[in-house]
Every structure is written in C-alpha cells, then in structure tokens.
Design an enzyme around this catalytic site. Structure first.
Site, short mmCIF file in Angstrom:
data_model
loop_
_atom_site.label_atom_id
_atom_site.label_comp_id
_atom_site.label_asym_id
_atom_site.label_seq_id
_atom_site.Cartn_x
_atom_site.Cartn_y
_atom_site.Cartn_z
N GLY A 232 0.83 -1.20 0.00
CA GLY A 232 0.00 0.00 0.00
C GLY A 232 0.86 1.25 0.00
O GLY A 232 2.04 1.22 -0.38
N SER A 233 0.29 2.33 0.45
CA SER A 233 0.99 3.62 0.41
C SER A 233 2.11 3.67 1.43
O SER A 233 2.09 2.98 2.46
CB SER A 233 -0.01 4.75 0.69
OG SER A 233 -0.40 4.75 2.05
N VAL A 236 0.80 4.88 4.99
CA VAL A 236 0.22 3.82 5.84
C VAL A 236 1.30 2.80 6.20
O VAL A 236 1.30 2.25 7.30
CB VAL A 236 -0.96 3.15 5.13
CG1 VAL A 236 -1.50 1.99 5.95
CG2 VAL A 236 -2.07 4.16 4.86
N GLY A 237 2.24 2.56 5.28
CA GLY A 237 3.32 1.63 5.57
C GLY A 237 4.14 2.05 6.77
O GLY A 237 4.60 1.21 7.56
N GLU A 254 5.74 -3.46 0.87
CA GLU A 254 5.88 -3.03 -0.52
C GLU A 254 5.02 -1.79 -0.68
O GLU A 254 3.79 -1.88 -0.65
CB GLU A 254 5.46 -4.14 -1.47
CG GLU A 254 6.00 -3.94 -2.89
CD GLU A 254 4.97 -3.43 -3.87
OE1 GLU A 254 4.76 -2.20 -3.90
OE2 GLU A 254 4.37 -4.25 -4.59
#
Length: 478
Positions: A232-233, A236-237, A254
């Site tokens: 994801g982004s 958020v990661g 990733e």
C-alpha cells in the site's frame, strides 16, 4: 448480483462464510452508488479469525508438500473456470476495465502454478561444527499466523501473493482485504476453499473505513500473529512498520513509488514512447510501479514527445469515456498536481485537466512537459493518470533526477547500448530496473520489492518463499 439492499459480503473464518453484525455500504466508483453491503470487522471478529488461524497452524505446518501443492494446482483450475465471475466482482468494485481484471486473474493462476512447484525447494542444512563430537542441523520452519494486508488496485495479484507464499511455507493466514473491494477478496479466498484448503488455514475479513486504525492495530498486536506483510501507500506503511516494531514483529512492506524512465538519445523512440505510455497510464496510473517521471535526452526530446502523444492516442485514445479512478479524491489530487505544475512553468503536452467527464471519478491521461523541481508533482506520487517530462543531457544529470526522491520501487531505461543500460541500472536506487521495457513489471519468477521509502523485503520466487520461514539450530552429541 443480489440487490444492494439485501446482499452483504461475508468473511471467511475457519473455513466457513461468516456474517458480521456490523456492516457498511460498498460504493462503486462506476456509478457512485452502493452496489452491496459488506461485513465490517469488530474486535470480537478479529479474535475469532486469529483463533481459527492459530488452531489450524498446528496441523497445517505438518502437511506434506504434495498436499499443499495439490490445493494450489486445483486453485489454478478454478481461477480459470470462474474467470468471468471473479472479474465481474473486480470491475464492479474498483472500476477496472475487463482487460485489467483478466490480467489480474491470469497472474493469480500463474502464481498458483509457480508456487505449487516451489514448495519442495525449502531445505535446511547440516553444517560442520567446531567440535567433532557434536552434530548440528539447521531447519527452516514456518512462523505461525501471518497477517496479510492487500490493496484494491490489483486485488487478485496483490491479494494472492500476500497469502500464498506464507501458506505454501506452512503458515496460516488472515487476509485483511481492502474495504473498497470486499467481494473481490471474498472471491479470491473462495477459490482456495473450493480447492480443498483446510478450515482455518486462510481467513479473510474487512473493516469499515473508519475502523481501520483500531482493527489493524488489534490484529498486529494479537500474540498469535507472528509476521505481517503490507502492500500500500508509504504513509500507511510507516504506521504498519511502527505498530509492528512496537510489538517486536517482523514485517514485509511493498509501498509507493515515483518510478523514473530514462529515454536516452540512442533509444528506439517508438518502443520508448509505447512503453512509457503503458507504464504511465495502465489502470489509470493506479499502480505503485507506474511511470511518474520521464527523463528525456535533450537531443531527442521533440521527436520523443511527438511519438509519445501518438502512443497514448494509439493505446488509450479510442475509448469513448475517460477511465475510472477509485474515487473522486484521486481525480482531485491529480488535477491539483497538474494545476500547480502549469502555474510553475510547466506546459500541457497532452490531455485537458479541465475536461468535464461523465462522473467525478473519471479522468483522461494528462502529460506535463518542461517539468522542474519546484513543482509538487516532482516529489508527490500521483497514483493517477498524470505524468511529467524532464529534459536531461548527461548520465550524471539523469541519475541525479532519477534518484532525487524518497521512493525506490522500480525504474526503466531506454537505450540501444546495453553497456550504458547496465551502467544506469547499477546506479539507480530502485528494487528493479527494466531496460527497454516499462516500469510496470511483476511476475512470480522475479523477486519484487523496493528500496528507500518503497519498503523492504521481497515477494515472489525462492526469495519470497524464504520470507515466511525462520531457521532453527539443533545440535546433538554423537
């Protein structure tokens, strides 16, 4: 499909469909209206999913490789047989065109076949110890329950890789699917249950958008959950990484990208233009590997721009309606980036950001030229149908611009000189470099992951399988 007022997407818990008490409306980006409802996980639902996965792990880890392989091979057959049905779910929930949905399902099938053939490759070692009277063996064993978090933009590809490698290695999994496409994620999991995967090995739930922080934190904090993967982004990661760190749990990330494509003066310009058009606008640019910066050599800039415009028209120009993005916020973001670029000296090479479309979730490709570092689009991942062109003249300048970003997922180089291409490849700070092909490339035979703020760890191949086992040292006296 059942009427939106009556149908609610269930979870998968302990091998059965599970209907949560709490629900939310799933809004289609195609119509802007609710197409159905979905269960929204509660704290109690999280506990049930974790308990089911933890219980199943005790037996699943002991299954023979051929038992796991047979499930995956059967799943590949089911993906093919149910291709139209599963594709419909993805198209309705994410607005994807049929070609993108079919591609997702073809890759999902390939993952099943590839991983099924890799299961037997997990091996231990017998090292020579310092004491001749002592023997030792190094075994690889699964972690336990894996939390897999997958997004909506390529749900079958990213969903299947998040669960299949862990399960193949003997772990059990909880798939926290995207709230944007719960029925798509339900369909993915239903394939494996139909293929004979034992109860509890694969569980799936989603939450309402407003419950995302709490449910995600609770899942990561569960003692039975031993490792996490997230696609994801980058924003958020960072949160997922922090929560995993607080709970001392390993995580594979990733994340986002700002993929550069370098077009050198000796490039095959027709190929470069075609590949850059595909790389920038496939799935409306809603791919983490999408081409975001095109760095064109000064000597071929004018000719490349002409061919690039032609390639966009050839691939995307015949569509009667603008492509659909996941929501109106994505369109607003891209138009704001374009407006800022134009205000800071950029010029419009292709498209019309002010065009009135059939809905506020549609937007046609837009290309900005004369881009510079003062523009927001220089550093911001657009994740949409906009791309910027930059003029470069030396290899040093090209590398400076290519690497001047916090991201490092993928990149491309177009040149007829393989030595130059490899020289660029060694210096670009990304997890992958594709010479004479587009930045969007992910397949089961190649490790996939990023550098810098694009994450760490790798999916796919034997490397991806090894992510989901840990070593244990066993010594013994002769």
């Amino acid at each position: 499909m059942s009427d939106a007022a009556t149908y609610s997407v269930p979870f998968w818990i302990n091998g059965e469909e599970y209907h949560a008490e709490k629900q939310y409306d799933v809004i289609s980006p195609v119509t802007g209206k609710a197409i159905h409802r979905s269960g929204a996980a509660s704290d109690a639902d999280v506990k049930k999913a974790v308990e089911a996965a933890d219980k199943a792990f005790k037996t699943w880890k002991k299954t023979l490789p051929k038992e796991r392989r047979d499930v995956f091979l059967k799943a590949a057959e089911i993906f093919e047989r149910r291709k139209e049905e599963l594709g419909d779910y993805m198209m309705q929930e994410t607005g994807a065109p049929r070609q993108w949905a079919d591609f997702n399902l073809d890759v999902a099938k390939d993952f099943c076949l590839d991983i099924g053939g890799r299961i037997r490759t997990l091996e231990g070692t017998i090292p020579t110890t310092a004491d001749p009277e002592t023997g030792a063996m190094i075994v690889r064993e699964p972690f336990g329950v894996i939390l897999a978090i997958a997004p909506w933009n390529a749900p079958y590809i990213l969903g299947i890789r998040s669960i299949l490698f862990p399960i193949a290695a003997g772990n059990t999994a909880i798939l926290k699917g995207s709230e944007a496409c719960p029925r798509t994620m339900w369909g993915l999991c239903s394939v494996f249950h139909e293929a004979g995967l034992p109860a509890g090995v694969l569980n799936m739930l989603v939450h309402s958008p407003q419950d995302a922080p709490r449910i995600t934190a609770n899942l990561i904090a569960e003692p039975a959950v031993k490792k996490i993967n997230f696609t994801g982004s980058t924003g958020v990661g960072r949160i997922i990484g922090r929560l995993a760190g607080e709970n001392l749990k390993p995580v594979l990330l990733e994340l986002g990208g700002k993929a550069p494509a370098i077009v050198w003066e000796d490039a095959d310009l027709d190929n470069a233009a075609f590949q850059c058009a595909l790389g920038a606008f496939l799935n409306s640019g809603q791919i983490c590997m999408s081409t975001e910066r095109i760095l064109v050599h000064k000597n071929v800039r004018a000719e490349f721009e002409k061919r690039f415009v032609g390639a966009i028209d050839q691939i995307f120009g015949s569509a009667p309606d603008a492509p659909i993005l996941i929501n109106s916020a994505a369109v607003t973001k891209n138009k704001a980036l374009i407006k800022d670029a134009l205000a800071k000296g950029g010029e419009l090479l292709y498209g019309n950001p002010d065009a009135v479309e059939k809905s506020d979730t549609r937007m046609k490709p837009v290309v900005i030229t004369n881009a510079n570092r003062e523009m927001e689009i220089y550093q911001t991942e657009s994740f949409g149908p906009s791309v910027a062109l930059y003029e470069i003249e030396t290899e040093e300048e090209a590398l400076e611009v290519a690497n001047d970003t916090e991201y490092g997922l993928t990149s491309a180089v177009f040149t007829e000189d393989l030595r130059r291409g490899l020289r660029f490849a060694k210096e670009i700070e990304t997890g992958a470099v594709h010479i004479n092909s587009m930045t969007v490339h992910d397949e089961s035979a190649l490790p996939h992951g990023g550098a810098k703020a694009s994450g760490y760890g790798r999916f796919n191949t034997a490397t991806g399988m090894a992510e989901w086992v840990r070593t244990k040292t066993i010594t013994y006296k002769f």
